[in-house]
Design a protein around this motif. Structure first.
Motif, mmCIF file in Angstrom:
data_model
loop_
_atom_site.group_PDB
_atom_site.id
_atom_site.type_symbol
_atom_site.label_atom_id
_atom_site.label_comp_id
_atom_site.label_asym_id
_atom_site.label_seq_id
_atom_site.Cartn_x
_atom_site.Cartn_y
_atom_site.Cartn_z
ATOM 1 N N TRP A 1 0.984 -2.561 8.755
ATOM 2 C CA TRP A 1 2.431 -2.782 8.798
ATOM 3 C C TRP A 1 2.734 -3.329 7.107
ATOM 4 N N VAL A 2 1.842 -4.415 6.785
ATOM 5 C CA VAL A 2 1.961 -4.748 5.517
ATOM 6 C C VAL A 2 1.892 -3.788 4.248
ATOM 7 N N PHE A 3 0.697 -3.103 4.477
ATOM 8 C CA PHE A 3 0.341 -1.765 3.695
ATOM 9 C C PHE A 3 1.714 -1.134 3.375
ATOM 10 N N ARG A 4 2.339 -0.651 4.972
ATOM 11 C CA ARG A 4 3.536 0.431 4.817
ATOM 12 C C ARG A 4 4.672 -0.202 4.084
ATOM 13 N N LEU A 5 5.077 -1.462 4.314
ATOM 14 C CA LEU A 5 6.118 -2.359 3.861
ATOM 15 C C LEU A 5 5.952 -2.519 2.147
ATOM 16 N N LYS A 6 4.812 -2.674 1.592
ATOM 17 C CA LYS A 6 4.342 -2.735 0.014
ATOM 18 C C LYS A 6 4.660 -1.060 -0.499
ATOM 19 N N LEU B 1 5.538 9.541 1.435
ATOM 20 C CA LEU B 1 5.173 8.040 1.303
ATOM 21 C C LEU B 1 4.417 7.822 2.933
ATOM 22 N N LEU B 2 5.071 8.207 4.053
ATOM 23 C CA LEU B 2 4.647 7.888 5.163
ATOM 24 C C LEU B 2 3.391 8.570 5.259
ATOM 25 N N GLN B 3 3.159 9.733 5.037
ATOM 26 C CA GLN B 3 1.863 10.415 5.335
ATOM 27 C C GLN B 3 0.678 9.818 4.415
ATOM 28 N N TYR B 4 1.152 9.544 3.302
ATOM 29 C CA TYR B 4 0.060 8.736 2.393
ATOM 30 C C TYR B 4 -0.362 7.286 3.166
ATOM 31 N N CYS B 5 0.685 6.666 3.571
ATOM 32 C CA CYS B 5 0.421 5.497 4.444
ATOM 33 C C CYS B 5 -0.468 5.748 5.611
ATOM 34 N N GLU B 6 -0.301 6.731 6.520
ATOM 35 C CA GLU B 6 -0.972 6.923 7.472
ATOM 36 C C GLU B 6 -2.567 7.316 7.143
ATOM 37 N N SER B 7 -2.407 8.030 6.260
ATOM 38 C CA SER B 7 -3.888 8.597 5.811
ATOM 39 C C SER B 7 -4.676 7.525 5.420
ATOM 40 N N SER B 8 -3.959 6.775 4.625
ATOM 41 C CA SER B 8 -5.008 5.630 4.016
ATOM 42 C C SER B 8 -5.305 4.655 4.883
ATOM 43 N N ILE B 9 -4.455 4.358 6.020
ATOM 44 C CA ILE B 9 -4.717 3.614 7.147
ATOM 45 C C ILE B 9 -5.993 4.042 7.787
ATOM 46 N N ARG B 10 -5.896 5.631 8.251
ATOM 47 C CA ARG B 10 -7.036 6.123 9.169
ATOM 48 C C ARG B 10 -8.352 5.767 8.294
ATOM 49 N N LYS B 11 -8.340 6.219 7.066
ATOM 50 C CA LYS B 11 -9.527 6.119 6.263
ATOM 51 C C LYS B 11 -10.104 4.932 6.002
ATOM 52 N N LYS B 12 -9.096 3.725 5.846
ATOM 53 C CA LYS B 12 -9.629 2.234 5.580
ATOM 54 C C LYS B 12 -9.803 1.415 7.251
ATOM 55 N N ASN B 13 -9.448 2.168 7.959
ATOM 56 C CA ASN B 13 -9.408 1.611 9.382
ATOM 57 C C ASN B 13 -8.770 0.190 9.492
ATOM 58 N N ILE B 14 -7.604 0.395 8.949
ATOM 59 C CA ILE B 14 -6.846 -0.979 8.820
ATOM 60 C C ILE B 14 -6.318 -1.272 10.282
ATOM 61 N N GLY B 15 -6.212 -2.766 10.311
ATOM 62 C CA GLY B 15 -5.517 -3.287 11.477
ATOM 63 C C GLY B 15 -4.231 -3.038 11.702
ATOM 64 N N ARG B 16 -3.568 -3.412 12.908
ATOM 65 C CA ARG B 16 -2.186 -3.042 13.017
ATOM 66 C C ARG B 16 -1.265 -3.909 12.102
ATOM 67 N N TYR B 17 -1.614 -5.303 11.813
ATOM 68 C CA TYR B 17 -0.831 -5.978 11.208
ATOM 69 C C TYR B 17 -0.917 -5.975 9.687
ATOM 70 N N PHE C 1 6.416 1.215 0.567
ATOM 71 C CA PHE C 1 8.034 1.501 0.478
ATOM 72 C C PHE C 1 9.105 0.609 -0.403
ATOM 73 N N LEU C 2 8.807 -0.594 -0.300
ATOM 74 C CA LEU C 2 9.180 -1.441 -1.401
ATOM 75 C C LEU C 2 8.963 -0.985 -2.805
ATOM 76 N N THR C 3 7.794 -0.622 -3.216
ATOM 77 C CA THR C 3 7.450 -0.222 -4.418
ATOM 78 C C THR C 3 8.346 1.033 -4.852
ATOM 79 N N ALA C 4 8.087 1.889 -3.846
ATOM 80 C CA ALA C 4 9.069 3.300 -4.085
ATOM 81 C C ALA C 4 10.602 2.916 -4.122
ATOM 82 N N SER C 5 11.044 1.880 -3.408
ATOM 83 C CA SER C 5 12.311 1.621 -3.444
ATOM 84 C C SER C 5 12.993 1.236 -4.818
ATOM 85 N N ILE C 6 11.964 0.315 -5.118
ATOM 86 C CA ILE C 6 12.350 -0.418 -6.537
ATOM 87 C C ILE C 6 12.303 0.729 -7.703
ATOM 88 N N ILE C 7 11.243 1.535 -7.801
ATOM 89 C CA ILE C 7 11.447 2.751 -8.561
ATOM 90 C C ILE C 7 12.620 3.477 -8.399
#
Length: 894
Positions: A400-405, A381-397, A407-413
């Protein structure tokens, strides 16, 4: 520069620009080779003391089963081995050995015998020497781990050191800016040289390069920085010194000797090498200076497979790596390389480990091993998040929102899946031994586990006994790891904390502290000794006279012919400059050299003392329990070989189909040496069967006889004091009572069974027991067994072993068990066919109540079990309330 000649080491022959440098290089490499050779020989010879003293004799109890299993594998091959159902043990049930054993050690012994030593050694000899061989291998691997932890390129100084090296190598390149901050090229060069030496003040042999390179790198003395860095890292200092020191310590530290003495063919002797190999490949896969080091993750997985095939302690190795991977994320050191290393390790290791029958699907089902699995999923999950963040050039805030979403989805499943699997009994419970690591000793609720002395907690005296001076050196090494922090150093620090915690909970696990204590002590001593020799060998790098002299010694490739004379001039000017100085530099240099000499002397003294202590401990550990050393009244020393002689008597003078009843400790030895069927042995897989054996031995003699005559032909009793059967009998009673509650009604700890005082006066229950009557037959006044029930047929020379023949054995029960039609098979043609108790014992077996493990949440608990556990804990927690006391020998059991 002649001032920096020592720093030119290990860069290839082309860097040896003067004779002094060559001599220093050869001297240093020769010293490393000599010390390595000495430590390897010491590690080997210190483990052979037992073999030199007693011959190729297998020690203790479990090693005899390991040898017997290795012999079966060697003679019958792999396929038959995994289908081996042993009817000579656990009579009348038998045991499926191939699917209940960690076979790595047996495969190792068989491989060595078949493909390496051949007919030059017997399999027995191979098994006796394996602990020594693998003890040396473990020592070398520990040195390799220490090397990885002390590489400057992988510490916080990596950027500084490597950039300086790069600057020196490329100082003449057009791509290098030679004029900075208004300084001339020459002054900048001298400034960097001075800083380079200072940054390596603890490194006696840091590598630099001072020859000029052209912009197109056509000079034959110009090297590519990446290639040069690799050569530098192979022979880095002080990593090499720390590695050799750690190897030497591991080779003789008593904590490791306990499981690697010649003759001790136990799982741990091979498993420690497998563990160190796994840990080495793991830290190697994290090396920061190697961009492709993640490929070592595959080697880590393969090593872990070997570890899992060798010892149940593979759970520690798996969780240790998983925990470190999680900590790296918390430390902010998660990278793609770390992700690849752990992912490759977990996938390869898990796929291979589940192929081992005794392991099965435990890595993905057992609660003890689900932690690393969760880390693996988290990494994805973490690698997916970091790869997506780099590709989309997402800001810091937004990142973190993207990572939270995610991991929260994965936790529910994941929660939905878990709650669905729990009612199905998918997850296995935590084992009693693992649970015992997190509770106070003797409070596991299982009297069988609580009876083992190795499960007791360790105190401070135990640490000094098995680690000695390492107790002092290890914290210093940990401090160095914090100062020179990196991925490998963080692993060793984490390993040290976890190993200390577990060893404190269970004294047996002090074995796990041996490698990490050696690593940390090796780092501490290696760095301190390197600094000390540096002060004695190098000129004062901070002295201004040195820098002035360096300016006067302009050695270049074009001026080779003038080098000798320039060097002489330089030395004269250094000497002259020193004499004309104000004395401060000279005084500081002298003070540091005096301090260095004192440090070297003290370390040498303590090293000699540590070596002598380790040799003394090795001699003490080299006494096999099956052969003991005694002393006559006249002071002469004798070897007491009563146990083997008793087993040989059984082998030679009893029928081949004889069944031997003895406490489970001796089952392995009886089966391996006497080649006779035993009622139980050290593989405590069946609590209820051991409880039945305990009931026979601790119940009244008549009842015990009436049960035993259906299961055995002979009874073996260990007598003669010390940790004999009578000293162990209170534990036997507790184990029996955990299943047969009528033995000690209302008292889970059987306080009515034991000694009344320190003189060994038995209680009424003990005095009338089956075991006490045989143990004290014609030795205690008024104690003599019924000749219609027992006949003493053998008594060893020194009275350590007594053998009784059971009279009027029930031949009908014996024949019923031997009838293949009474075996219960999985399928009609299956090899997995377990035996059954004879019908005559049906009434006795109806009295038993299967022991309910406290931690097994898959079984519905019954109120009686909860009350039993509660009262058991209360009695254990209040030893002063016990009505009886143990004998003086009771505390020395096991």
């Amino acid at each position: 520069s002649s001032i920096n000649f020592i720093t030119k080491l290990k860069m290839g022959n082309q860097l040896f620009t003067d004779l002094d440098s060559t001599i220093v290089n050869c001297t240093w490499l020769g010293a490393c080779f000599v010390m390595s050779h000495y430590f390897i020989l010491m590690a080997y010879n210190i483990r052979l003391i037992a073999i030199k003293e007693f011959g190729t004799v297998i020690h203790e109890f479990d090693p005899y089963f390991n040898y017997r299993a290795a012999e079966y594998l060697y003679k019958n091959g792999r396929v038959e081995f995994f289908k081996w159902f042993d009817y000579k043990s656990w009579y009348p049930l038998g045991r499926p050995v191939g699917t209940t054993i960690y076979p790595g050690m047996q495969f190792t012994a068989s491989f060595i015998k078949k493909y390496i030593v051949g007919d030059s050694m017997t399999l027995n000899d191979v098994c006796c020497y394996i602990p020594a061989w693998f003890g040396v291998i473990a020592s070398i691997l520990v040195g390799s781990i220490a090397y990885e932890c002390t590489l400057e390129s992988d510490s916080n100084n990596e950027i500084i050191i490597m950039s300086l090296i790069k600057y020196f190598i490329d100082e003449g390149s057009s791509n290098t800016k030679n004029i900075r901050n208004g300084k001339s090229k020459h002054s900048q060069q001298q400034h960097l040289k001075k800083k380079m030496i200072k940054s390596n003040s603890n490194d006696s042999f840091a590598t630099t390069k001072t020859n000029n390179c052209t912009s197109n790198n056509t000079n034959k003395n110009c090297y590519d920085v990446d290639n040069e860095s690799r050569v530098f890292l192979i022979f880095a200092s002080p990593a090499t010194e720390c590695a050799i020191t750690a190897m030497g310590i591991m080779g003789m530290v008593p904590a490791h000797l306990t499981r690697s003495i010649g003759g001790g063919f136990d799982n741990e002797c091979v498993a420690m090498s497998a563990m160190c190999l796994t840990f080495y490949f793991w830290v190697r896969s994290l090396r920061q200076s190697d961009g492709k080091s993640y490929s070592y993750g595959v080697a880590t997985g393969i090593s872990y497979f070997y570890m899992a095939a060798t010892w149940g302690g593979y759970v520690f190795v798996l969780n240790m790596i998983g925990l470190h991977a999680a900590v790296l994320v918390l430390l902010g050191r998660f990278t793609t390389k770390v992700y690849l290393s752990y992912t490759l390790f977990y996938i390869v290791g898990t796929i291979l480990a589940i192929q081992i029958p005794v392991v099965g699907l435990a890595p993905i089902k057992s609660l003890e091993q689900l932690g690393p699995c969760l880390v693996f999923l988290g990494y994805q999950l973490l690698q997916y998040c970091e790869s997506s963040i780099r590709k989309k050039n997402i800001g810091r805030y937004d990142a973190w929102v993207f990572r939270l979403k995610v991991f929260l989805t994965a936790s529910i499943i994941g929660s939905i899946v878990i709650f669905k699997c729990i009612p199905e009994g998918y997850f296995g419970p935590i084992s009693t031994r693992v649970r015992g690591l997190f509770v106070e000793h003797s409070k596991t609720g299982n009297p069988l586990v609580d009876s083992v002395a190795e499960h007791q907690p360790a105190d401070s005296s135990v640490y000094f006994r098995y680690l000695q001076y390492l107790c002092i050196c290890s914290p210093i090494g940990a401090l160095f790891c914090l100062i020179y922090f990196g991925n490998a150093a963080s692993f060793v620090l984490l390993y040290a904390m976890v190993a200390y915690f577990f060893s404190h909970r269970m004294v047996r696990l002090i074995l796990l502290l041996g490698p990490v204590a050696s690593i940390l002590s090796g780092i501490a001593i290696g760095r301190i000794m390197t600094w000390s020799f540096t002060q004695l060998w190098l000129e004062d790098e901070e002295s201004p006279e040195i820098e002035n002299a360096d300016e006067k010694v302009n050695v270049t490739i074009e001026a080779k012919k003038k080098k000798k004379s320039a060097k002489k001039t330089s030395l004269k000017e250094i000497k002259s400059g020193t004499q004309n100085s104000d004395g401060k530099g000279t005084a500081a240099t002298i003070a540091k050299r005096i301090l260095a000499a004192i440090v070297i002397f003290l370390i040498s003294m303590f090293a000699a003392s540590f070596q002598n202590y380790c040799i003394k401990m090795s001699r003490a550990l080299s006494n096999p329990s099956i052969i003991t050393i005694g002393q006559r009244q006249d002071g002469s020393i004798v070897k007491i070989d009563d146990y083997r002689e008793a087993y040989w008597w059984i082998r030679d003078y009893t029928p081949e189909d004889s069944r031997i009843l003895a406490w489970w400790d001796y089952g392995y030895q009886i089966t391996a040496i006497a080649n006779r069927t035993t009622v139980a042995d050290g593989n405590t897989w069946n609590h209820e069967h051991i409880a039945l054996l305990g009931k026979i031995l601790t119940t009244n003699v008549d009842e015990g006889y009436n049960i035993a005559r259906h299961l055995a032909d002979y009874v073996v009793v260990w007598a003669g004091g010390g940790g004999d059967d009578l000293a162990k009998s209170p534990h036997l009673a507790r184990i029996a009572n955990s299943v047969y509650r009528g033995l000690c009604p209302g008292d889970p700890t059987c306080r009515e069974f034991g000694f009344m005082d320190h003189r060994g006066t038995p209680s009424a229950m003990m005095a009338n027991s089956f075991l006490y009557q045989l143990h004290s037959h014609r030795l205690v006044e008024g104690i003599e067994v019924d000749p219609n029930q027992f006949e003493e047929v053998y008594k060893s020379k020194y009275g350590k072993v007594r053998i009784f023949k059971l009279m009027n054995v029930d031949e009908e029960s014996k024949a019923w068990v031997a009838d293949p039609r009474n075996l219960i098979c999985d399928t009609p043609d299956s090899w997995f066919c377990r035996g059954q108790y004879p019908p005559a014992l049906k009434q006795v077996l109806q009295q038993k109540k299967d022991f309910s493990q406290l931690q097994d949440f898959n079984n519905k608990r019954i109120n009686d079990d909860e009350l039993y556990q509660k009262q058991y804990f209360e009695n254990i927690n209040k030893p002063n309330d016990n009505q009886l006391r143990s004998s003086p020998d009771y505390e020395r059991v096991n």
